[in-house]
Design an enzyme around this catalytic site. Sequence first.
Site, PDB file in Angstrom:
ATOM      1  N   LYS A 175     -22.178  17.768   7.030  1.00 17.90           N
ATOM      2  CA  LYS A 175     -21.035  17.947   7.934  1.00 17.90           C
ATOM      3  C   LYS A 175     -20.807  16.721   8.814  1.00 17.90           C
ATOM      4  O   LYS A 175     -19.688  16.451   9.245  1.00 17.90           O
ATOM      5  CB  LYS A 175     -21.264  19.190   8.808  1.00 17.90           C
ATOM      6  CG  LYS A 175     -20.052  19.593   9.637  1.00 17.90           C
ATOM      7  CD  LYS A 175     -18.865  19.940   8.748  1.00 17.90           C
ATOM      8  CE  LYS A 175     -17.658  20.367   9.552  1.00 17.90           C
ATOM      9  NZ  LYS A 175     -16.495  20.640   8.689  1.00 17.90           N
ATOM     10  N   SER A 179       0.849  -1.186   0.000  1.00 21.40           N
ATOM     11  CA  SER A 179       0.000   0.000   0.000  1.00 21.40           C
ATOM     12  C   SER A 179       0.890   1.243   0.000  1.00 21.40           C
ATOM     13  O   SER A 179       1.710   1.410  -0.895  1.00 21.40           O
ATOM     14  CB  SER A 179      -0.950  -0.045   1.200  1.00 21.40           C
ATOM     15  OG  SER A 179      -1.991   0.901   1.057  1.00 21.40           O
TER      16      SER A 179
END
Length: 287
Positions: free
Chosen positions: A155, A103
Amino acid sequence: MASSLTRFLPARFRKNEVVIPVVRIHGAIMAGGGPLRQTVSMAAVAPLLERAFANKAAPAVAIQINSPGGSPVQSRLIHKRIRDLAAEKNKEVVVFCEDVAASGGYMIACAGDVIVADPSSIVGSIGVVSGGFGFVDLLGKIGVERRLHTAGQNKATLDPFKPERPEDVEHLKSLQLDIHKVFIDLVKESRGARLSDDPQLFTGLFWSGGRGVELGLVDRLGDLRSVLRERYGPKAKPVVMQAKRSLFGTRPGGPGILADPAALGGGAVEALVSVAEERALWGRYGL
């Protein structure tokens, strides 16, 4: 006796010796750090890279990587800094994969002109993953009321204490695809024609170092000492760059629960959660 004293002589009197600076990048990749973990970030690695590439006599810089990945931003920043310094100082970069360079760890490995791995190293995992926990029913069971106020309808996206919304997941997946493309483009630019056309290459799978050679993710198998001597002569000497010690004798970013007083109070909980997150990264590769 004379040979044992050679290491104390200034470099100009040891002309047959070829010093190769080595920068070790070990740990999960994430900004900041914690008292119970040793992590990798641009801030922690940059001073070591600067010192390694500042060695005018060295023909190359070696990078040792042992990382399961982590932050794509920190990984790419470190990759770019290595390439920028290599171009500026005209140095070859030889990367050595240890237990795992996967990764984000593999993203950094792609900064090497040459990537070397052990046959049992784990490499690849070219993908993006996000994880978390859902605590929707927990608060009610323990008698706690959740109070959350926002300005902006999105949000509180993916709030772990609220039911998961399909539109939030879709947005996250879109974000992952953007980051995944950046990762794929970086690997293709770095490895070029050396990459195989295996359809599994960019799916997030990972492989052994030996299989990595076949796929073009790795250039060859070997170990640091042998490969450096083969490339730069029998007098090649790897020298590991060490972080400078603080006033109290500790190195920044190093482990030690007593290094941070917060670890003795409420901060210990956050530190333990961070350790669990890091262990999950390693555990993905069976380590």
